[in-house]
Enzyme design. Structure first.
Site, PDB file in Angstrom:
ATOM      1  N   ARG A 141      38.809  35.943  48.590  1.00 15.97           N
ATOM      2  CA  ARG A 141      39.704  36.940  47.994  1.00 15.97           C
ATOM      3  C   ARG A 141      39.918  38.103  48.962  1.00 15.97           C
ATOM      4  O   ARG A 141      41.018  38.657  49.059  1.00 15.97           O
ATOM      5  CB  ARG A 141      39.134  37.410  46.652  1.00 15.97           C
ATOM      6  CG  ARG A 141      40.102  38.246  45.853  1.00 15.97           C
ATOM      7  CD  ARG A 141      39.666  38.361  44.406  1.00 15.97           C
ATOM      8  NE  ARG A 141      38.406  39.093  44.280  1.00 15.97           N
ATOM      9  CZ  ARG A 141      37.708  39.171  43.137  1.00 15.97           C
ATOM     10  NH1 ARG A 141      38.147  38.567  42.045  1.00 15.97           N
ATOM     11  NH2 ARG A 141      36.589  39.854  43.077  1.00 15.97           N
ATOM     12  N   LYS A 148      42.435  43.124  45.593  1.00  9.81           N
ATOM     13  CA  LYS A 148      41.595  44.265  45.249  1.00  9.81           C
ATOM     14  C   LYS A 148      41.841  45.402  46.244  1.00  9.81           C
ATOM     15  O   LYS A 148      40.930  45.848  46.946  1.00  9.81           O
ATOM     16  CB  LYS A 148      40.122  43.852  45.218  1.00  9.81           C
ATOM     17  CG  LYS A 148      39.637  43.607  43.775  1.00  9.81           C
ATOM     18  CD  LYS A 148      38.204  43.138  43.754  1.00  9.81           C
ATOM     19  CE  LYS A 148      37.383  43.782  42.654  1.00  9.81           C
ATOM     20  NZ  LYS A 148      37.788  43.471  41.300  1.00  9.81           N
ATOM     21  N   GLU A 201      46.120  42.681  31.961  1.00  6.32           N
ATOM     22  CA  GLU A 201      44.661  42.782  32.052  1.00  6.32           C
ATOM     23  C   GLU A 201      44.192  44.193  31.723  1.00  6.32           C
ATOM     24  O   GLU A 201      44.994  45.105  31.511  1.00  6.32           O
ATOM     25  CB  GLU A 201      44.163  42.325  33.418  1.00  6.32           C
ATOM     26  CG  GLU A 201      44.688  43.132  34.588  1.00  6.32           C
ATOM     27  CD  GLU A 201      44.080  42.677  35.917  1.00  6.32           C
ATOM     28  OE1 GLU A 201      42.889  42.358  35.954  1.00  6.32           O
ATOM     29  OE2 GLU A 201      44.817  42.674  36.918  1.00  6.32           O
TER      30      GLU A 201
HETATM   31  C1  PLP Z   1      37.655  42.926  40.033  1.00  3.34           C
HETATM   32  C2  PLP Z   1      38.659  42.870  38.954  1.00  3.34           C
HETATM   33  C3  PLP Z   1      38.629  41.889  37.938  1.00  3.34           C
HETATM   34  C4  PLP Z   1      37.487  40.936  37.768  1.00  3.34           C
HETATM   35  O1  PLP Z   1      37.260  40.089  38.827  1.00  3.34           O
HETATM   36  P1  PLP Z   1      35.839  39.377  38.988  1.00  3.34           P
HETATM   37  O2  PLP Z   1      35.974  38.584  40.232  1.00  3.34           O
HETATM   38  O3  PLP Z   1      35.651  38.529  37.779  1.00  3.34           O
HETATM   39  O4  PLP Z   1      34.841  40.451  39.082  1.00  3.34           O
HETATM   40  C5  PLP Z   1      39.658  41.856  37.033  1.00  3.34           C
HETATM   41  N1  PLP Z   1      40.680  42.760  37.084  1.00  3.34           N
HETATM   42  C6  PLP Z   1      40.735  43.719  38.015  1.00  3.34           C
HETATM   43  C7  PLP Z   1      41.869  44.665  38.012  1.00  3.34           C
HETATM   44  C8  PLP Z   1      39.729  43.812  38.973  1.00  3.34           C
HETATM   45  O5  PLP Z   1      39.780  44.780  39.884  1.00  3.34           O
END
Ligand code: PLP
Length: 361
Positions: A101, A203, A239
């Site tokens: 990622r 991210k 989300e």
């Molecule tokens: C990090 C994150 C997640 C969750 O991702 P994981 O890999 O399951 O920790 C979901 N939504 C957002 C906006 C995030 O920054």
């Protein structure tokens, strides 16, 4: 700001630094920074690849006021956890997925990323160096935070001439520390988190600061978090500020697709697989607010929050209550997932990566 205190001179510690556990009140851990002893740092010039990194004392870093991260937000973060099992093995959950990622994000933000091998090695070294900060089983986890930032100075808008890959860690307890252990979400119809063609699917540091305002507004109205809608139509759910969402109706589990506007969670991906193993049909597709309001059960997933039941969702002046408790799918999936992570059951998926104690110097 945390300043570095050498382990042997830290007033937190009782003896010379080889005790099994750091002096932490494990029961009181929430999701807040408890500085640990060491971090990992590696650097890379634009057009080159990352140097072999080093473990250094945890502490402030020196960086140009003109760095791309400070001026233009050129940065990515990751988040994963180290788990201590009853037999004292310390393991990571799917760290290769975080590495991949970060590579996707680096491509979007025009940075060089460390290789998957270097990423995983850096995480392992950071955890090993901070081993005594990995909470006892059942008391929490060591949250590991890798960063990839444009650390070089650049005045005109461009990618930085130098990148820094840094990994630090902090012991953590529960993320959403709510007394009931359940979430009350507010559907936000004013702010959007992400849009098609943007960076919502990686991210990127730039995605998070703008979410603080709607988050605080939701908090001040008594909600635990915000649920964002899609920018294109304002009709579909996307989300929460830092976790993904699932709805359950009958035998069908639905979650919005990862088509660029939501973050492709590793917990989300794992839960999809586990829900299918449990006999549920899982659909990754657009989910409308109307459907959300008619669901039987709703839950959120993320590394920090794990799997968390949603008790209520509020949309304008409509408040809907969902099924929660022992009999729900979210409780079942939480148990299956955490049993794998904590080493209570055999890891048939090959998700856990052991940290080799022998390589500790
Ligand atoms: C990090 C994150 C997640 C969750 O991702 P994981 O890999 O399951 O920790 C979901 N939504 C957002 C906006 C995030 O920054």
């Amino acid at each position: 700001m945390a300043t570095y205190v050498h382990p042997s001179s830290s007033p937190l510690l009782t003896s010379e630094g080889d005790e099994k556990y750091a002096n932490v009140k494990w029961e009181e851990l929430g999701f807040a920074l408890t500085p640990t002893d060491y971090m990992y740092v590696a650097k890379c010039k634009q057009g080159e690849s990352f140097s072999e990194g080093n473990i250094a004392p945890y502490g402030d870093i020196s960086i140009s006021p003109c760095s791309a991260i400070f001026n233009y937000g050129q940065g990515l973060f990751e988040g994963l956890k180290a788990y201590r099992a009853e037999d004292d093995r310390i393991r990571l959950f799917r760290p290769d997925q975080n590495a991949l990622r970060m590579q996707t994000g680096a491509e979007r933000l025009c940075m060089t990323s460390p290789s998957v091998e270097q990423f995983v090695e850096a995480v392992k070294l950071t955890v090993l160096a901070n081993k005594k900060w990995v909470p006892p089983p059942g008391k929490g986890t060591l949250y590991v935070r890798p960063l990839l930032i444009g650390s070089g100075a650049i005045l005109g808008l461009a990618s930085a001439p130098e990148y820094t890959f840094l990994v630090y860690a902090s012991p953590v307890g529960e993320y959403h520390k709510v007394s009931s252990g359940l979430l009350n979400l507010e559907v936000n119809h004013k702010y959007r988190r992400s849009h098609s063609g943007g960076t919502g699917g990686v991210k990127s540091c730039t995605n998070y600061c703008p979410v603080v305002k709607p988050f605080l507004e939701a908090k001040s109205s008594g909600f635990s978090d915000v649920l964002f809608l899609d920018a294109a139509t304002g009709r579909n759910i996307e989300e929460i500020s830092t976790c993904n969402i699932f709805i359950v109706k009958g035998n069908i589990v639905s979650t919005p697709p990862t088509s660029g506007t939501i973050l492709p969670g590793i917990t989300r991906k794992s839960i999809i697989e586990l829900a299918r193993d449990t006999g549920y049909q899982v659909q990754e597709r657009d989910v409308s607010v109307d459907e959300l309001l008619e669901a039987e059960e709703v839950f959120c997933t993320g590394t920090a929050t794990v799997v968390k039941a949603v008790e209520t969702v509020t949309f304008h002046d409509k408040k809907v209550k969902y099924k929660t408790g022992e009999e729900t799918l979210s409780t079942k999936l939480y148990t299956v997932l955490t049993n794998i992570q904590m080493g209570v059951v055999e890891d048939k998926k090959g998700w856990m990566v052991e940290i080799n104690h022998k390589c500790q110097g």
